[in-house]
Design an enzyme around this catalytic site. Structure first.
Site, short mmCIF file in Angstrom:
data_model
loop_
_atom_site.label_atom_id
_atom_site.label_comp_id
_atom_site.label_asym_id
_atom_site.label_seq_id
_atom_site.Cartn_x
_atom_site.Cartn_y
_atom_site.Cartn_z
N LYS A 187 5.96 47.91 -18.43
CA LYS A 187 7.05 48.04 -17.44
C LYS A 187 8.00 49.16 -17.88
O LYS A 187 8.35 49.26 -19.07
CB LYS A 187 7.79 46.69 -17.37
CG LYS A 187 8.70 46.54 -16.15
CD LYS A 187 9.17 45.07 -16.00
CE LYS A 187 10.12 44.89 -14.84
NZ LYS A 187 10.53 43.49 -14.64
N CYS A 236 7.98 44.54 -10.50
CA CYS A 236 9.20 43.91 -10.01
C CYS A 236 10.43 44.82 -9.97
O CYS A 236 10.59 45.60 -9.05
CB CYS A 236 9.48 42.64 -10.81
SG CYS A 236 10.53 41.50 -9.88
N SER A 239 27.46 8.98 -1.63
CA SER A 239 28.83 8.57 -1.26
C SER A 239 29.05 8.56 0.24
O SER A 239 30.09 8.13 0.70
CB SER A 239 29.82 9.55 -1.89
OG SER A 239 29.72 10.79 -1.23
N1 ATP Z 1 31.26 5.75 -3.31
C1 ATP Z 1 30.33 6.41 -3.98
N2 ATP Z 1 29.10 5.90 -4.09
C2 ATP Z 1 28.13 6.54 -4.72
N3 ATP Z 1 28.31 7.72 -5.30
C3 ATP Z 1 29.51 8.29 -5.21
C4 ATP Z 1 30.58 7.68 -4.55
N4 ATP Z 1 31.63 8.50 -4.62
C5 ATP Z 1 31.23 9.58 -5.31
N5 ATP Z 1 29.96 9.46 -5.65
C6 ATP Z 1 29.11 10.41 -6.39
O1 ATP Z 1 29.90 11.21 -7.22
C7 ATP Z 1 29.79 12.58 -6.85
C8 ATP Z 1 31.11 13.26 -7.07
O2 ATP Z 1 32.09 12.58 -6.34
P1 ATP Z 1 33.11 13.40 -5.46
O3 ATP Z 1 34.06 12.45 -4.88
O4 ATP Z 1 33.56 14.53 -6.28
O5 ATP Z 1 32.16 13.85 -4.29
P2 ATP Z 1 31.93 15.24 -3.59
O6 ATP Z 1 31.60 16.28 -4.60
O7 ATP Z 1 33.01 15.50 -2.64
O8 ATP Z 1 30.57 14.84 -2.88
P3 ATP Z 1 30.33 14.01 -1.57
O9 ATP Z 1 30.54 15.01 -0.50
O10 ATP Z 1 28.93 13.56 -1.74
O11 ATP Z 1 31.30 12.88 -1.55
C9 ATP Z 1 29.32 12.54 -5.39
O12 ATP Z 1 28.67 13.71 -5.00
C10 ATP Z 1 28.41 11.33 -5.40
O13 ATP Z 1 27.15 11.68 -5.91
N1 GLN Z 2 11.56 40.24 -12.67
C1 GLN Z 2 12.28 41.20 -12.18
O1 GLN Z 2 12.09 42.36 -12.55
C2 GLN Z 2 13.30 40.82 -11.14
C3 GLN Z 2 14.01 41.97 -10.55
C4 GLN Z 2 14.74 41.88 -9.25
N2 GLN Z 2 16.12 42.19 -9.43
C5 GLN Z 2 14.51 40.66 -8.39
O2 GLN Z 2 15.38 39.81 -8.25
O3 GLN Z 2 13.49 40.54 -7.78
#
Ligand code: ATP
Ligand code: GLN
Ligand code: DND
Length: 730
Positions: free
Chosen positions: A116, A177, A360
């Protein structure tokens, strides 16, 4: 008609896996056999296809080079290279230097090793860490082949360097690539020097909305200088955060004539095109300026080969492949299919029995549920199309009894996906209902549990230890108490998730373990809007590289195209963490309010910070122009400072982000992609003072009234106050 130079040329997408020499060799031999069956006499494969592109530091181990040569010997011993030019990728040591090479093989001979010339070394790529570039342009040296190969073939040496193969009927050269992406790409010089066919074995990963860049480069390169361009790529998850997105293609004189699939579960996909090489001569001959430049082009060293790539005179007449429009998927479909394929490879290769998803009912975890649903749909479609590899994996991972196989996507999802809603007294009925509706539509095995008793156990323990009981803000608690009470709920969910992942197969009479899926999006990662070691700490995360804005579009798309209507309801609901007490039974806390910025703004900051390489002052300058009609200079200054403050406070969270599918070039992934410190002075005193000065100057120029300060979110203010107080005391 007998004199016509018509060649059937083959390229491919291979689902290689770093260090899986056995599997990689099997896929290579299958692709060669398929190319042969389709009438091709030349087949190109992906970059470093023998060991797999993603070996990274394994390339520095001599074993990797040694095993790669063993595979070459196997290819020859098995007769795979008989009567077929095979262009394979592997690392080669030449005079003590390691190169990323193409090996052109025919009839148990190594015709040429082509190193390469330009390595990929930005973003996710670190090729200069393992390889050197070949700097002796247009030069060839002798390479002594390994003893085992010498014994097998009787060939002791082969040419090594920047050369082309001159067959009896055409000239072919390889580029690799990144070379295609360089401003002074080799294919231009090669075309001017008379090379008619240029092959490119690539290891190129998926990034949303990127495919056109690749195809545009091939089409514009060959539109300018004529010629046939063959593109091969790896596909799938080869052991890391990247999904290689295949899309093998053939381009002739600026026009696409064949395109393989971008997202597929097929381990081996061969793409062929029938090309009339005289069309290349005719195309080049019609452009006077091209002729003029070609007549003075630097010649390329030729390795002469007694073999023709075209169908022999008198053989059946083949019609050349016709030009076609490139197929580009919508970003929403890319979000569904790329991560779905990545999850499939990851799960079957990890030996897992499925996934455990804390669901959630919010946008992020619902997107992940939909992506797993999409994976199951793709598996069933592949099985229905007769793909025996996919069927064997589905039967093994899904633990079907003998003679059984997946009935439909929902039935398969019931085996592969366990989802769990973990509510507390702060959760609403709406999110609980949305989670079970969606799980029902996907087919997941769903659990809905309350974790208040566990939360109470911890707060009671804390109280027993310290004699103090923390309270929420609405009950008169301080910011520290309020955050701690939220974080403990979130963290306990993580502990329960891992317990369920370990034991649910046992509960259901199955073996193995489930992989815990995380669902923090790229914007939350950047802003640090997540609790460290909560459910965002999982085994893998399919959406950690996708922005909130794209996820919302994906939910709309998925409601329609994946057949999960609950996704539309999820999208319509305001994003909320539900960690603080409800007010009159309704959710008070929303993410955007908490963060003090909108997801749309966060997307803008993310792109400017990473893709445009903006520090605070240049981001302020950029936004001053872009947002001139929306905000006063003082407001823009406030927003930029607010973003950088929270980015700095939370940057440490990027060091422990769950490994996630790379989809965005503004990913903050600290481990492999975004290399920046994680301990900052979050006050940025030098930078923020410059912003304030500039804002003042801009305001004076605008000759406007007094700038108003913008509102920042409630939780954000609390956290800021807490940090200020802590630092003031230190
Ligand atoms: N009530 C719940 N039940 C199950 N899992 C939960 C619950 N609340 C939060 N979680 C889990 O924790 C993660 C982080 O919670 P957060 O409240 O930050 O949610 P988020 O990033 O806004 O995601 P989402 O949109 O899924 O609520 C969630 O993505 C989910 O996977
Ligand atoms: N393997 C490579 O050389 C990757 C190069 C290139 N920038 C790509 O994303 O395809
Ligand atoms: N410089 C540094 N280097 C290494 N570690 C550092 C550190 N500074 C703090 N820490 C550690 O990090 C801890 C603070 O982080 P953490 O425990 O996460 O807590 P913290 O960031 O203070 O709070 C969690 C944040 O996430 C938000 N949240 C929570 C839940 C869900 C959602 C959602 O997405 O919907 C959002 C919540 O509103 C809040 O803003 C400290 O206690 C300390 O242990």
């Amino acid at each position: 008609m007998g004199n016509q130079r018509v060649a059937i040329l083959a390229t491919c997408n291979l689902d290689q896996w770093a260090m899986d020499f056995e599997g990689n060799l099997r896929r290579i031999t299958r692709s060669i056999a398929e190319a042969r069956r389709l009438g091709a006499r030349y087949r190109v494969g992906p970059e470093l296809e023998i060991p797999g592109y993603g070996c990274e530091d394994h390339f520095t181990e001599h074993d990797t080079v040694e095993h790669s040569w063993e595979c070459v010997a196997e290819l020859m011993r098995g007769g795979h290279t008989d009567g077929m030019v095979c262009d394979v990728g592997m690392p080669v040591m030449h005079r003590g230097v390691r190169y990323n090479c193409r090996l052109l093989l025919l009839n148990r001979r190594v015709l040429l090793i082509r190193p390469k010339l330009h390595l990929a070394n930005d973003g996710n790529y670190r090729e200069t860490r393992y390889f050197a570039t070949w700097k002796r342009r247009r030069q060839v040296e002798e390479h002594t082949l390994p003893a085992e190969l010498q014994q097998l073939t009787g060939q002791q040496r082969c040419p090594f360097g920047d050369a082309a193969l001159c067959f009896q009927d055409t000239v072919l050269a390889a580029e690799t690539c990144e070379e295609l992406f360089t401003p002074h790409a080799p294919h231009i010089g090669l075309a001017l020097a008379g090379v008619e066919i240029i092959s490119n074995g690539s290891g190129s990963h998926h990034q949303l909305r990127k495919l056109n860049q690749r195809l545009d480069l091939m089409m514009s390169g060959t539109a300018k200088s004529g010629g046939v361009y063959l593109y091969a790529n790896q596909r799938g998850c080869d052991g890391g955060r990247l999904y290689f997105d295949g899309c093998a293609a053939v381009v002739v004189n600026g026009q696409l004539v064949a395109q393989g699939s971008q997202f597929s579960l097929k381990e081996v996909e061969v793409v062929t095109a029938t090309v009339d090489l005289d069309e290349v001569v005719s195309y080049r001959g019609a452009v006077a300026s091209l002729q003029e430049q070609a007549s003075s082009a630097e010649p390329v060293p030729l390795v002469h080969v007694e073999f023709s790539l075209c169908s022999p005179p008198g053989s059946a007449f083949h019609l050349p492949s016709l030009p076609r429009e490139p197929l580009y998927l919508d970003a929403e479909e890319e979000i569904a299919r790329g991560p779905a394929c990545w999850l499939w490879d990851y799960m079957r290769r990890a030996g897992a029995s499925g996934f455990l998803l804390p669901l959630s009912g919010g946008a992020d975890s619902s997107s992940v549920a939909a992506i797993v649903g999409c994976m199951c749909q793709m598996v069933c479609a592949a099985v229905a199309a007769g793909d025996q590899d996919v069927l064997a994996d589905a039967v093994r991972v899904g633990q079907y009894n003998e003679g059984q196989q997946p009935k439909d996507a929902a039935e398969l999802a019931n085996r592969l996906l366990t989802s769990v809603y973990m509510g507390t007294e702060n959760s609403s009925q709406e999110t609980q209902d949305r989670a079970s509706q969606l799980a029902g539509q996907v087919g997941a095995y769903h659990l809905s549990v309350k974790i208040d008793s566990v939360v109470a156990a911890l707060t009671n323990l804390f109280s027993a230890i310290t004699g103090r009981m923390p309270r929420f803000r609405v009950h008169g608690g301080s910011p520290a108490e309020n955050l701690a009470l939220q974080n403990i709920q979130a963290r306990l969910r993580m502990v329960l998730a891992f317990l369920l992942a370990q034991l649910m197969p046992w509960v259901r009479g199955r073996s193995g373990f489930l992989l815990v899926l995380g669902s923090a999006n790229v914007d939350e990662g950047l802003r640090g809007y997540l609790t460290k070691y909560d459910c965002s700490s999982a085994d893998i995360n399919p959406i950690g590289g996708v922005s909130k804005a794209d996820l919302r579009r994906f939910l709309q798309w998925g409601a329609l195209h994946l057949g999960y209507p609950a996704l539309a309801e999820v999208e319509a609901a305001p994003p909320t963490a539900e960690l603080e007490p409800l007010k009159d039974g309704a959710v008070e806390q929303t993410d955007e309010q908490d963060m003090g910025m909108t997801y749309e703004e966060l997307g803008v900051y993310g792109r400017l910070r990473k893709i445009s390489r903006c520090g605070p002052i240049s981001m302020f300058r950029a936004l001053l122009g872009r947002w001139r009609d929306r905000y006063t200079p003082a407001e823009v200054a406030e927003k930029v400072k607010h973003f950088f403050k929270f980015y700095a406070i939370n940057r440490h969270k990027a060091t422990t982000l769950t490994p996630s599918y790379h989809a965005e070039s503004y990913s903050p992934d600290d481990n492999r992609f975004d290399h920046r410190q994680f301990l900052y002075n979050f006050r940025w005193p030098w930078q923020f003072e410059r912003i304030d000065q500039l804002a003042q100057q801009a305001q004076q120029q605008l000759d406007g009234g007094a700038a108003q300060s913008s509102k920042v979110g409630t939780a954000a203010v609390q956290l800021e106050e807490q940090h200020e107080a802590a630092l003031a005391g230190s």
